[in-house]
Enzyme design. Structure first.
Site, PDB file in Angstrom:
ATOM      1  N   GLN A  97       1.352   7.596   3.394  1.00  0.00           N
ATOM      2  CA  GLN A  97       0.326   8.861   3.725  1.00  0.00           C
ATOM      3  C   GLN A  97       0.547   9.574   2.904  1.00  0.00           C
ATOM      4  O   GLN A  97       1.447  10.186   2.100  1.00  0.00           O
ATOM      5  CB  GLN A  97       0.813   9.270   4.727  1.00  0.00           C
ATOM      6  CG  GLN A  97       0.037  10.024   5.679  1.00  0.00           C
ATOM      7  CD  GLN A  97       0.091  10.425   7.694  1.00  0.00           C
ATOM      8  OE1 GLN A  97      -0.028   9.647   7.756  1.00  0.00           O
ATOM      9  NE2 GLN A  97       0.710  11.308   7.661  1.00  0.00           N
ATOM     10  N   THR A  98      -1.071  10.353   2.986  1.00  0.00           N
ATOM     11  CA  THR A  98      -1.268  11.526   1.461  1.00  0.00           C
ATOM     12  C   THR A  98      -1.629  12.272   3.205  1.00  0.00           C
ATOM     13  O   THR A  98      -2.401  12.255   3.786  1.00  0.00           O
ATOM     14  CB  THR A  98      -1.928  11.261   1.269  1.00  0.00           C
ATOM     15  OG1 THR A  98      -2.925  11.094   1.070  1.00  0.00           O
ATOM     16  CG2 THR A  98      -1.419   9.655   0.285  1.00  0.00           C
TER      17      THR A  98
ATOM     18  N   GLU B 155      -7.363   3.026  -7.209  1.00  0.00           N
ATOM     19  CA  GLU B 155      -8.148   2.066  -5.788  1.00  0.00           C
ATOM     20  C   GLU B 155      -9.477   2.234  -5.867  1.00  0.00           C
ATOM     21  O   GLU B 155     -10.355   2.468  -7.256  1.00  0.00           O
ATOM     22  CB  GLU B 155      -8.274   3.474  -5.013  1.00  0.00           C
ATOM     23  CG  GLU B 155      -8.884   3.991  -3.538  1.00  0.00           C
ATOM     24  CD  GLU B 155      -8.382   2.815  -3.124  1.00  0.00           C
ATOM     25  OE1 GLU B 155      -8.996   1.330  -2.939  1.00  0.00           O
ATOM     26  OE2 GLU B 155      -8.081   2.533  -1.277  1.00  0.00           O
TER      27      GLU B 155
ATOM     28  N   ARG C 248       1.049  -0.982   0.041  1.00  0.00           N
ATOM     29  CA  ARG C 248      -0.012  -0.448   0.102  1.00  0.00           C
ATOM     30  C   ARG C 248       0.416   1.138  -0.303  1.00  0.00           C
ATOM     31  O   ARG C 248       2.139   1.532   0.811  1.00  0.00           O
ATOM     32  CB  ARG C 248      -0.958  -0.056   1.063  1.00  0.00           C
ATOM     33  CG  ARG C 248      -1.795   1.067   0.935  1.00  0.00           C
ATOM     34  CD  ARG C 248      -2.401   1.783   2.612  1.00  0.00           C
ATOM     35  NE  ARG C 248      -3.906   2.191   2.272  1.00  0.00           N
ATOM     36  CZ  ARG C 248      -4.630   2.854   3.658  1.00  0.00           C
ATOM     37  NH1 ARG C 248      -3.909   2.443   4.480  1.00  0.00           N
ATOM     38  NH2 ARG C 248      -4.872   4.242   2.960  1.00  0.00           N
ATOM     39  N   HIS C 249       0.521   2.100  -0.331  1.00  0.00           N
ATOM     40  CA  HIS C 249       0.668   4.099  -0.347  1.00  0.00           C
ATOM     41  C   HIS C 249       1.670   4.566   0.516  1.00  0.00           C
ATOM     42  O   HIS C 249       0.884   3.721   1.542  1.00  0.00           O
ATOM     43  CB  HIS C 249       0.261   4.829  -1.764  1.00  0.00           C
ATOM     44  CG  HIS C 249      -1.289   5.082  -0.997  1.00  0.00           C
ATOM     45  ND1 HIS C 249      -1.599   5.760  -0.256  1.00  0.00           N
ATOM     46  CD2 HIS C 249      -2.258   4.428  -1.432  1.00  0.00           C
ATOM     47  CE1 HIS C 249      -2.460   6.374   0.253  1.00  0.00           C
ATOM     48  NE2 HIS C 249      -3.385   4.624  -1.249  1.00  0.00           N
TER      49      HIS C 249
END
Length: 202
Positions: free
Chosen positions: A11-12, A82, A8-9
């Site tokens: 944090q944004t 997503e 999973r990518h």
């Protein structure tokens, strides 16, 4: 046999603010970049032969941290994007509750909310799970090792549900991966053809 490493990518700003991201295309924040750089060595140690990422910027940026260590190029796969959340994208839970109380309650029950443009769990599972299976098959045919697929929380949970042969509309046994955490799936000889080796590792 080819392992699937599902990352999973990082944090944004939307993650930090507890906003629904869906297919809004926003970058990593400083914490997300730091997470990607910290996590990349552990994934590099798994010996990936390919890195494939969602087209969304946060996934591409996360993948770039691993590419910098391994020298591998990052391929893009649109089907790893997503889950789409329609009118809810960019909103927090309070805004969703106020604007669509019935649909939000249905979502909390694990149902597919109607009338707000949210992609169903089954549609997402089929899209992402099918793409992951195809990536693994391509790597096996080429005699390659692990494939790292960089994607998103809902997308990966539902894609794995599909690969494990479970009903995404009725089974909720996997919590979403935390930012920049990964999972490993391995081919199995018995149905459904995959087994879960690791989940939510950093």
């Amino acid at each position: 046999m080819t392992d699937l490493v599902l990352w999973r990518h990082g944090q944004t700003s939307y993650n930090a603010q507890a906003r629904v991201q869906g297919q809004v295309d926003i970058p990593l924040d400083e914490t997300g970049w730091s997470q990607a750089r910290q996590a990349a060595p552990a994934l590099a140690a798994l010996g990936p032969a390919r890195i494939v990422a969602s087209p969304l910027e946060r996934a591409q940026q996360t993948a770039s941290a691993l590419a910098a260590l391994t020298g591998l190029a990052v391929a893009t796969e649109a089907a790893l994007a997503e889950r789409a959340f329609g009118q809810w994208e960019g909103l927090n839970r309070e805004q969703m509750t106020q604007g669509w109380p019935e649909q939000y309650a249905a979502w909390q029950r694990g149902e597919d909310p109607q009338g707000v443009g949210v992609e169903t769990r089954a549609q997402t599972a089929q899209r992402v799970g099918g793409a992951l299976a195809e990536l693994a098959s391509q790597a096996e045919e080429a005699g390659e090792g692990a494939v790292v697929a960089v994607s998103h929380g809902s997308a990966l949970s539902l894609g794995v549900t599909h690969l494990l042969g479970l009903d995404p509309s009725a089974w909720f046994g996997l919590r979403g991966l935390d930012n920049c955490h990964y999972a490993v799936l391995r081919r199995g000889q018995r149905e459904p053809g995959w087994h879960l080796v690791a989940w939510n590792v950093f």
